[in-house]
Enzyme design. Structure first.
Site, PDB file in Angstrom:
ATOM      1  N   HIS A  57       6.357   2.001  -4.371  1.00 26.30           N
ATOM      2  CA  HIS A  57       4.983   2.434  -4.037  1.00 26.30           C
ATOM      3  C   HIS A  57       4.538   1.849  -2.712  1.00 26.30           C
ATOM      4  CE1 HIS A  57       0.841   3.768  -5.385  1.00 26.30           C
ATOM      5  NE2 HIS A  57       0.591   3.074  -4.283  1.00 26.30           N
ATOM      6  N   HIS A  59       2.481   2.831   1.388  1.00 28.93           N
ATOM      7  CA  HIS A  59       1.691   3.735   2.246  1.00 28.93           C
ATOM      8  C   HIS A  59       2.151   3.558   3.685  1.00 28.93           C
ATOM      9  CE1 HIS A  59      -1.300   4.926  -0.830  1.00 28.93           C
ATOM     10  NE2 HIS A  59      -0.907   3.768  -1.365  1.00 28.93           N
ATOM     11  N   GLN A 152      -5.833  11.397  -0.855  1.00 30.23           N
ATOM     12  CA  GLN A 152      -6.608  10.147  -0.866  1.00 30.23           C
ATOM     13  C   GLN A 152      -8.083  10.360  -1.224  1.00 30.23           C
ATOM     14  OE1 GLN A 152      -5.976   6.386   0.503  1.00 30.23           O
ATOM     15  NE2 GLN A 152      -7.547   6.666  -1.057  1.00 30.23           N
ATOM     16  N   HIS A 210      -1.763   7.710  -8.164  1.00 30.22           N
ATOM     17  CA  HIS A 210      -2.630   6.546  -8.251  1.00 30.22           C
ATOM     18  C   HIS A 210      -3.491   6.808  -9.481  1.00 30.22           C
ATOM     19  CE1 HIS A 210      -1.324   5.938  -4.169  1.00 30.22           C
ATOM     20  NE2 HIS A 210      -1.997   4.812  -4.080  1.00 30.22           N
ATOM     21  N   GLU A 213      -6.903   3.015 -10.883  1.00 32.89           N
ATOM     22  CA  GLU A 213      -6.951   1.803 -10.047  1.00 32.89           C
ATOM     23  C   GLU A 213      -8.400   1.355 -10.018  1.00 32.89           C
ATOM     24  OE1 GLU A 213      -5.578   2.160  -5.991  1.00 32.89           O
ATOM     25  OE2 GLU A 213      -5.587  -0.002  -5.688  1.00 32.89           O
ATOM     26  N   ASP A 309       2.933  -1.548  -1.869  1.00 33.90           N
ATOM     27  CA  ASP A 309       1.698  -0.787  -1.670  1.00 33.90           C
ATOM     28  C   ASP A 309       1.235  -0.827  -0.206  1.00 33.90           C
ATOM     29  OD1 ASP A 309      -0.407   0.867  -2.315  1.00 33.90           O
ATOM     30  OD2 ASP A 309      -1.511  -0.584  -3.509  1.00 33.90           O
TER      31      ASP A 309
END
Ligand code: FE2
Length: 425
Positions: A57, A59, A152, A210, A213, A309
Site C-alpha cells: 500500500h 501513494h 481520493q 481505503h 480509515e 502508505d
C-alpha cells in the site's frame, strides 16, 4: 548470469542452505549443492536470505512532495487531503515521474522490489495516471509496480471521479480502488462499494479500497466490502486497506465481522507508521493507537500485510522505503512480541504482501524468480530489530544494489575494536 549463494539462513528457519541461480530463476535450493564449473560463489555467511520486500500500500503520486506547497500543520488525514488538493493543480508530469523514479531508487536499495501504489484519479487530466503508467514501464526491469485507481475525493462525492476511474482502467491501471468512508453518507459509502466491486467483477480486476480509515467505530464499510466480495465471487481478490475503525469497534461486533471477512477471503492491509500518526487525533487521553486488529485478523485466517502508505508527502514527513521500519512499527503498535508474531510481522512485508498483489514467481523455491535480499541479520526478528542492512539485492538473477555491512569501530580500554550489534554468546 549464474551464481551460487552458499550457507544462507531462510526466513522459515532453515540454515546452511545453498541456492543456485540460473539466468533469472532459482534453479535449486538445499544444503551442500554441488558447485557447477565457472560459477561465481557468494558466501552468505549464515545470514538471512529473503525474498524481496513488498509494499502492499503506497501513494507514489504524492511521494517526496513534502513541503509542496506547504507543510501539514495539524498533522491530520483531512488536512493532508486538503493539502494534496492544493498541490494537484500544480503537478507536472515531469516532476511526478522524477519523484517516483527517485523513490524507486530508494526502494531498490532497501530490497523493496514490488509496490502496489494507489494513484489519484480525481484530477480530470489524469496526469498522475499517465505519469505512473510511464514509470511502471520504466522500472519494470527492476521493480514491479501495480497501480490502483484511487478516487481520493470520493467516487460518488466527486462528480467526474467514476468516469475518470473507468478511463484510468482503460489506460491500463491494474486494480479498482475506493474510499467509502469519505463519501457524503454511510449509504453513499455502501453504494460506492457495490459499484466498484461490480466494476472489478466485470473487468476481471482486483479491488483494494481505503476502507474505514477512521476512528469512528460505526464506520463499517468492511462489512459491505466482504458482502459484495462474497456475492460476486471475488474471493481472495479484494483487500480492505487501513480498516482502522476496527480498532474502536466493540468486540461483539468484531466477533461477527472476522468470520465474514474470512468467508469472503478479504485481505487486510494495515499501515502502521501512518495509522499511529494519523489516528486518535481527536482523542485527548487515553489516545487510541488506531491500527486495525492485526493479530486477531491473522488468527482468523485472513491474509494481512503491512504497507508504508506514505513517504515525505502531505500526510507523513518521514520514511525512506524501508519495509523493516514498517514491520518494526507494526510489531510495536500491535504488541506482536512473541517469536511467532515477530516472524508474522516479517511475513506481512514479504510473502503476505506478495500474495495480496498476486505476484507471479515470488518466493525462495526452485523455478521462482531469482529475486533475493541478503540481510545483515540472523533471522526475521533480528532483521526487524536491526532494520538490517541490505548487503545485496538481486533482481532476476542480477545484483542491483549493495550496502556495506554496518560496523562501528570502538576505542575503549579492554573492549573489542568493533561492534556490529549481532548477539554473540
Ligand atoms: Fe493510503
Amino acid at each position: 548470469m549464474t551464481m551460487l549463494i552458499r550457507n544462507a539462513t531462510l526466513p522459515d528457519g532453515r540454515t546452511g542452505i545453498d541456492l543456485l541461480v540460473e539466468a533469472d530463476r532459482i534453479k535449486a535450493v538445499g544444503p551442500n549443492l554441488p558447485l557447477p564449473e565457472d560459477v561465481p560463489v557468494i558466501d552468505a555467511g549464515g545470514l538471512l536470505l529473503s525474498p524481496p520486500f513488498v509494499d502492499a500500500h503506497f501513494h507514489m503520486d504524492a511521494t517526496l512532495s513534502y513541503g509542496l506547497p506547504r507543510v501539514n500543520q495539524s498533522g491530520t488525514l483531512l488536512e493532508g487531503i486538503a493539502l494534496w488538493g492544493e498541490l494537484k493543480p500544480h503537478l507536472t508530469q515531469e516532476a511526478l515521474v522524477e519523484r517516483a523514479l527517485q523513490y524507486c531508487d530508494w526502494a531498490v536499495a532497501k530490497g523493496l522490489l514490488a509496490i502496489r501504489t494507489h494513484v489519484d484519479v480525481c484530477d480530470d487530466r489524469l496526469l498522475a495516471v499517465e505519469a505512473l503508467l510511464h514509470v511502471k514501464e520504466r522500472v519494470k526491469p527492476y521493480l514491479d509496480l501495480q497501480l490502483v485507481a484511487f478516487p481520493q475525493d470520493g467516487v460518488l462525492r466527486s462528480p467526474t471521479a467514476l468516469a475518470n476511474l473507468k478511463r484510468s482502467l482503460d489506460m491500463g491501471v491494474d486494480v479498482v480502488g475506493g474510499i467509502p468512508h469519505f463519501e457524503r453518507t454511510m449509504a453513499d459509502g455502501a453504494e460506492s462499494v457495490r459499484i466498484l466491486c461490480e466494476l472489478a467483477a466485470e473487468r476481471g480486476l482486483r479491488v483494494d479500497m481505503h476502507c474505514d480509515e477512521s476512528d469512528d467505530p460505526m464506520s463499517r464499510h468492511i462489512e459491505t466490502l466482504a458482502f459484495h466480495t462474497q456475492r460476486l465471487g471475488l474471493h481472495g481478490r479484494v483487500t480492505g486497506s487501513h480498516l482502522t475503525s476496527m480498532h474502536s469497534m466493540d468486540n461483539y461486533y468484531v466477533s461477527k465481522l472476522l468470520p465474514l471477512m474470512r468467508e469472503a477471503q478479504v485481505n487486510a492491509i494495515a499501515n502502521p507508521l501512518i495509522n499511529i500518526t494519523l489516528q486518535g487525533r481527536h482523542d485527548t487521553y487515553p489516545k487510541r493507537r488506531g491500527m486495525t486488529r492485526v493479530p486477531e485478523l491473522m488468527a482468523a485466517g485472513i491474509t494481512v500485510a503491512f504497507g508504508h502508505d506514505c513517504v515525505m508527502d502531505p500526510w507523513y514527513s518521514l520514511g525512506s522505503g524501508d519495509m523493516l521500519e514498517v514491520a518494526q512499527m507494526g510489531l510495536h503498535v500491535a504488541q506482536m512480541t512473541s517469536q511467532a508474531q515477530m516472524r508474522a510481522c516479517f511475513d506481512a512485508v514479504t510473502v503476505n504482501a506478495a500474495k495480496i498483489l498476486g505476484l507471479d514467481g515470488y518466493g525462495i523455491a526452485p523455478g521462482q524468480y531469482a529475486d533475493l535480499v541478503l540481510l545483515q541479520a540472523r533471522d526475521p526478528a533480528d532483521a526487524i530489530r536491526l532494520r538490517a542492512n541490505r548487503l545485496m539485492v538481486v533482481r532476476r538473477g542480477q545484483i542491483v544494489a549493495r550496502t556495506p555491512a554496518a560496523t562501528a569501530s570502538l576505542s575503549l580500554p579492554g573492549r573489542p575494536e568493533t561492534v556490529d550489534w549481532a548477539l554473540r554468546r
